[in-house]
Write a protein that holds these residues in place. Structure first.
Motif, PDB file in Angstrom:
ATOM      1  N   TYR A  91     108.967  33.361  -4.576  1.00 46.31           N
ATOM      2  CA  TYR A  91     109.299  31.942  -4.429  1.00 46.31           C
ATOM      3  C   TYR A  91     108.506  31.305  -3.285  1.00 46.31           C
ATOM      4  CZ  TYR A  91     112.143  27.961  -2.865  1.00 46.31           C
ATOM      5  OH  TYR A  91     112.570  26.737  -2.446  1.00 46.31           O
ATOM      6  N   THR A  92     108.352  32.032  -2.194  1.00 47.85           N
ATOM      7  CA  THR A  92     107.676  31.485  -1.013  1.00 47.85           C
ATOM      8  C   THR A  92     106.162  31.505  -1.157  1.00 47.85           C
ATOM      9  OG1 THR A  92     109.507  32.247   0.383  1.00 47.85           O
ATOM     10  CG2 THR A  92     107.423  31.724   1.484  1.00 47.85           C
ATOM     11  N   LEU A  93     105.613  32.552  -1.764  1.00 53.85           N
ATOM     12  CA  LEU A  93     104.169  32.776  -1.718  1.00 53.85           C
ATOM     13  C   LEU A  93     103.420  32.355  -2.978  1.00 53.85           C
ATOM     14  CD1 LEU A  93     104.282  36.303  -0.018  1.00 53.85           C
ATOM     15  CD2 LEU A  93     103.692  34.123   1.051  1.00 53.85           C
ATOM     16  N   LEU A  94     104.118  31.992  -4.041  1.00 49.98           N
ATOM     17  CA  LEU A  94     103.433  31.614  -5.272  1.00 49.98           C
ATOM     18  C   LEU A  94     102.431  30.468  -5.081  1.00 49.98           C
ATOM     19  CD1 LEU A  94     103.066  32.025  -8.296  1.00 49.98           C
ATOM     20  CD2 LEU A  94     105.030  30.516  -8.693  1.00 49.98           C
ATOM     21  N   PRO A  95     102.733  29.411  -4.314  1.00 45.68           N
ATOM     22  CA  PRO A  95     101.721  28.346  -4.121  1.00 45.68           C
ATOM     23  C   PRO A  95     100.430  28.850  -3.486  1.00 45.68           C
ATOM     24  CG  PRO A  95     103.889  27.561  -3.464  1.00 45.68           C
ATOM     25  CD  PRO A  95     104.027  29.023  -3.711  1.00 45.68           C
ATOM     26  N   MET A 120     102.273  21.505  -4.188  1.00 43.47           N
ATOM     27  CA  MET A 120     102.191  21.223  -2.756  1.00 43.47           C
ATOM     28  C   MET A 120     103.535  20.836  -2.144  1.00 43.47           C
ATOM     29  SD  MET A 120      99.077  21.746  -1.871  1.00 43.47           S
ATOM     30  CE  MET A 120      99.068  20.950  -0.259  1.00 43.47           C
ATOM     31  N   ILE A 121     104.481  20.357  -2.948  1.00 43.16           N
ATOM     32  CA  ILE A 121     105.761  19.888  -2.412  1.00 43.16           C
ATOM     33  C   ILE A 121     106.472  20.948  -1.559  1.00 43.16           C
ATOM     34  CG2 ILE A 121     108.125  19.310  -3.118  1.00 43.16           C
ATOM     35  CD1 ILE A 121     106.953  17.462  -5.214  1.00 43.16           C
ATOM     36  N   PRO A 122     106.499  22.241  -1.959  1.00 40.18           N
ATOM     37  CA  PRO A 122     107.162  23.228  -1.090  1.00 40.18           C
ATOM     38  C   PRO A 122     106.604  23.292   0.327  1.00 40.18           C
ATOM     39  CG  PRO A 122     106.789  24.158  -3.257  1.00 40.18           C
ATOM     40  CD  PRO A 122     106.093  22.839  -3.237  1.00 40.18           C
ATOM     41  N   VAL A 143      90.913  37.314  -5.683  1.00 39.48           N
ATOM     42  CA  VAL A 143      91.014  38.115  -4.457  1.00 39.48           C
ATOM     43  C   VAL A 143      91.564  37.274  -3.308  1.00 39.48           C
ATOM     44  CG1 VAL A 143      89.727  39.504  -2.803  1.00 39.48           C
ATOM     45  CG2 VAL A 143      89.153  39.632  -5.222  1.00 39.48           C
ATOM     46  N   SER A 144      91.107  36.017  -3.214  1.00 39.03           N
ATOM     47  CA  SER A 144      91.625  35.140  -2.157  1.00 39.03           C
ATOM     48  C   SER A 144      93.131  34.946  -2.298  1.00 39.03           C
ATOM     49  CB  SER A 144      90.933  33.776  -2.218  1.00 39.03           C
ATOM     50  OG  SER A 144      89.558  33.896  -1.969  1.00 39.03           O
ATOM     51  N   GLY A 145      93.576  34.660  -3.517  1.00 35.11           N
ATOM     52  CA  GLY A 145      95.007  34.489  -3.746  1.00 35.11           C
ATOM     53  C   GLY A 145      95.790  35.748  -3.431  1.00 35.11           C
ATOM     54  N   CYS A 146      95.248  36.898  -3.817  1.00 41.38           N
ATOM     55  CA  CYS A 146      95.933  38.169  -3.537  1.00 41.38           C
ATOM     56  C   CYS A 146      96.028  38.416  -2.030  1.00 41.38           C
ATOM     57  CB  CYS A 146      95.191  39.320  -4.223  1.00 41.38           C
ATOM     58  SG  CYS A 146      95.345  39.330  -6.026  1.00 41.38           S
ATOM     59  N   MET A 147      94.985  38.070  -1.289  1.00 42.52           N
ATOM     60  CA  MET A 147      95.027  38.208   0.163  1.00 42.52           C
ATOM     61  C   MET A 147      96.091  37.304   0.767  1.00 42.52           C
ATOM     62  SD  MET A 147      90.977  38.348   1.143  1.00 42.52           S
ATOM     63  CE  MET A 147      91.356  38.078   2.872  1.00 42.52           C
ATOM     64  N   LEU A 148      96.145  36.065   0.289  1.00 43.11           N
ATOM     65  CA  LEU A 148      97.085  35.094   0.850  1.00 43.11           C
ATOM     66  C   LEU A 148      98.533  35.400   0.489  1.00 43.11           C
ATOM     67  CD1 LEU A 148      95.117  31.766   0.242  1.00 43.11           C
ATOM     68  CD2 LEU A 148      95.468  32.952   2.409  1.00 43.11           C
ATOM     69  N   VAL A 149      98.744  36.258  -0.502  1.00 44.74           N
ATOM     70  CA  VAL A 149     100.097  36.653  -0.880  1.00 44.74           C
ATOM     71  C   VAL A 149     100.443  38.022  -0.294  1.00 44.74           C
ATOM     72  CG1 VAL A 149     101.599  37.295  -2.817  1.00 44.74           C
ATOM     73  CG2 VAL A 149     100.140  35.282  -2.979  1.00 44.74           C
TER      74      VAL A 149
END
Length: 284
Positions: A159-163, A106-108, A208-214
Motif C-alpha cells: 500500500y505504501t510503496l506501490l506509487p 500522486m495523491i498518497p 530496476v529503478s522501481g524495484c530499487m525504490l520498493v
C-alpha cells in the motif's frame, strides 16, 4: 556570464557539500563504528573487531534477515505485477486521461506515510472496512485475523510503496519508440513475443529503478511492522532501530546498516548494467 558561473559553482558546491555532510561522512562514521567493540558505559570501545559482522551470520539473526529480504522481495514482485500493467495503461492513454490517472497515483504523497499507515488499521482490523464488507456479502462468517500478522505488514508495504513502482515504470514505458513495436509486429511477431523481446528489455531500467525504490525502503520501514505487525513481526529496519535506541549496541547497528547499504550498492550496479543493456538494444 560571470554571475552564471558563480551561481553554478555555488549550486554544485552546495549540493556536493550537502551530500558529503549528510551522506558520505555519516556512512564513513557508521563503517568505522561497525569495526569497533561495544562498550556498556561509553557505547563504543576503540578496539578493532569483526564481531558485529560475524553476528550477522548467527542462525537467529540470519533467519530474521532472510525473512526481511524475502518479505521485501515479495512486496517488490507484487508491486511490479500490479504496477506494470497500470503504468502501461497510463502511458498509452490519452494525455488528459493519463494526467488524471497520474494524479491518483500522486495523491498518497500528499499525506504523511505514518498517517496513512495508521489509517490502514481502520481497513484491516476485526471490525474494519474489509471484514465488514466481506461479511456483508456473505463471503466470510467470522472476521479475518489480519491485524498484527505478517499479512498486515505485507499489505502495508504494498500500500505504501506501490506509487514508487508505478512512476519509474510510467517514465520508462512512456519513452518507448512505437516504431520498434510496429516493426516487430510487421515482421510477424505476436503481441506476447513483442512484449517479451522488445517492451520488457527497453523498459528494464524503469523496472530496476522501481524495484530499487520498493525493495530498499521495504527493508528499512520499521514503523509499518510496529504499527501493523505489533511485537510479532521483526524486520531488518526494526532490528537496526533497536540496536541504536534500545540495546545501545552501536557497532552491531552500524554493521547491519552497512549490510543494507551494500545491498543498495548491488542494486545500483544492476541498474547501471540494465541501462547499458537497454542502450545497446536501442542502437541495434
Amino acid at each position: 556570464m560571470k554571475d552564471n558561473r558563480l551561481f553554478k559553482r555555488f549550486v554544485i558546491g552546495g549540493t556536493v557539500g550537502w551530500i558529503m555532510l549528510f551522506g558520505i561522512i555519516p556512512t564513513l562514521m557508521l563503517t568505522g563504528a561497525s569495526f569497533l567493540q561495544r562498550d556498556p558505559s561509553e557505547l563504543i570501545r576503540p578496539v578493532f573487531s569483526l564481531e558485529s559482522y560475524v553476528r550477522l551470520f548467527a542462525p537467529a539473526l540470519g533467519s530474521m534477515i532472510f525473512k526481511s529480504l524475502l518479505m521485501a522481495a515479495m512486496a517488490t514482485v507484487l508491486c511490479l505485477f500490479i504496477g506494470y500493467p497500470f503504468a502501461y495503461i497510463v502511458a498509452r492513454a490519452q494525455k488528459q486521461r493519463a494526467r488524471w490517472m497520474l494524479l491518483l497515483v500522486m495523491i498518497p504523497f500528499w499525506t504523511n506515510t505514518l498517517i496513512r499507515t495508521y489509517a490502514l488499521i481502520a481497513v484491516l482490523k476485526a471490525d474494519g472496512f474489509l471484514n465488514t464488507t466481506l461479511m456483508f456479502f456473505g463471503l466470510i462468517k467470522a472476521p479475518l485475523e489480519i491485524m498484527y500478522t505478517q499479512t498486515a505488514v505485507f499489505l502495508g508495504l504494498i500500500y505504501t510503496l506501490l506509487p514508487f513502482m508505478i512512476l519509474p515504470l510510467y517514465a520508462a514505458i512512456e519513452k518507448l519508440d512505437n516504431r520498434m513495436l510496429e516493426a516487430s509486429r510487421d515482421l510477424g511477431a505476436s503481441r506476447s513475443k513483442t512484449f517479451r523481446k522488445i517492451t520488457i528489455p527497453l523498459t528494464m531500467p524503469g523496472i530496476v529503478s522501481g524495484c530499487m525504490l520498493v525493495f530498499l525502503p521495504a527493508l528499512g520501514m520499521f514503523y509499518i511492522p510496529d504499527i501493523l505487525g505489533g511485537a510479532r513481526t521483526m524486520l531488518l529496519g526494526n532490528y537496526i532501530r533497536d540496536q541504536f535506541l534500545t540495546s545501545r549496541d552501536i557497532p552491531m547497528g552500524a554493521a547491519a546498516s552497512i549490510a543494507m547499504t551494500m545491498i543498495m550498492g548491488l542494486m545500483l550496479v544492476i541498474y547501471y548494467r540494465s541501462v547499458r543493456h537497454a542502450g545497446r538494444k536501442v542502437r541495434q
